[in-house]
Design an enzyme around this catalytic site. Structure first.
Site, mmCIF file in Angstrom:
data_model
loop_
_atom_site.group_PDB
_atom_site.id
_atom_site.type_symbol
_atom_site.label_atom_id
_atom_site.label_comp_id
_atom_site.label_asym_id
_atom_site.label_seq_id
_atom_site.Cartn_x
_atom_site.Cartn_y
_atom_site.Cartn_z
ATOM 1 N N SER A 91 8.583 41.143 49.070
ATOM 2 C CA SER A 91 7.535 41.928 49.733
ATOM 3 C C SER A 91 6.456 41.061 50.366
ATOM 4 O O SER A 91 5.811 41.482 51.330
ATOM 5 C CB SER A 91 6.885 42.893 48.737
ATOM 6 N N ASP A 106 -3.519 42.825 42.528
ATOM 7 C CA ASP A 106 -2.599 42.850 41.387
ATOM 8 C C ASP A 106 -2.073 41.461 41.024
ATOM 9 O O ASP A 106 -1.096 41.345 40.290
ATOM 10 C CB ASP A 106 -1.421 43.788 41.663
ATOM 11 N N HIS A 123 0.385 40.657 45.313
ATOM 12 C CA HIS A 123 0.391 41.013 46.733
ATOM 13 C C HIS A 123 -0.943 40.617 47.374
ATOM 14 O O HIS A 123 -1.981 41.199 47.048
ATOM 15 C CB HIS A 123 0.638 42.512 46.903
#
Length: 207
Positions: free
Chosen positions: A15, A185, A188
């Site tokens: 991601s 977090d 990310h």
């Protein structure tokens, strides 16, 4: 600069690389890939490059192995950048330990993929470390991640790849900031966090 006119740069990973590249932020995403492309173009407009983002959110090295032929080899890039390992570690700490990838499997799988890429396409490699934006190096996820990052650094040396020491960059930044300044977090990045990653990539390719 390491990149030469007419070359194809392909970046693959999870991601952190994806960043919406298949959705509203197609085709480059809104993270470090887009920033790296923009600043490389701005600094070297005479060097015409083709950029491809092949990040997929949630990927581990097991997922890369499943899509390696189509997403990494078939485009035949001149440069292949791989940032993987965050989910391989994180899954052991986020309630899905069955999806974590043990270190020995991680290393052997990634080594095999990189060998195939070099042998079948002749590409040069860029390897970026997994990271956790966590200053306490004794914290369990951070300590585990550091072992995976050390393995990536070893593979970079083995394959004569450009090595992107991502964790080191965040560690340096956290000497005067908090983890929350870079990510909600620890994984990310926000825009500033992606800029840090893009900046260390730029430093590496400007050699």
């Amino acid at each position: 600069m390491l990149f030469k006119d007419g070359q194809h740069i392909l970046l693959i990973g999870d991601s952190i690389t994806d960043c919406g590249r298949r959705e509203e932020n197609a085709p480059y995403g809104n993270g470090y890939v887009s920033l790296l492309r923009a600043f490389t173009t701005a600094r070297h407009p005479e060097v015409r490059l083709t950029w491809t983002n092949r990040g997929n959110s949630g990927n581990t090295v097991r997922h890369l192995a499943q899509r390696w032929d189509t997403d990494a080899l078939a485009p035949r890039p001149d440069w292949l950048s791989v940032m993987i390992g965050i989910n391989d570690v994180w899954r052991a700490f986020d309630g899905h330990p069955q999806n974590a990838v043990p270190l020995d499997e991680f290393v052997e799988t990634l080594r095999g993929l990189l060998r195939r890429a070099v042998e079948e396409t002749g590409c040069r490699l860029i390897l970026a470390d997994p990271y956790v934006i966590e200053p306490d190096r004794e914290e369990p996820q951070r300590a585990t991640s550091d072992r995976y990052a050390a393995a990536v650094a070893g593979l970079a040396e083995e394959f004569d790849a450009v090595h992107i020491a991502t964790q080191r960059v965040f560690d340096h930044a956290m000497r005067c900031t908090r983890s929350e300044d870079w990510s909600h977090d620890r994984i990310h990045p926000n825009l500033a966090g992606h800029a840090l990653i893009a900046d260390v990539f730029l430093s590496a390719i400007e050699l």
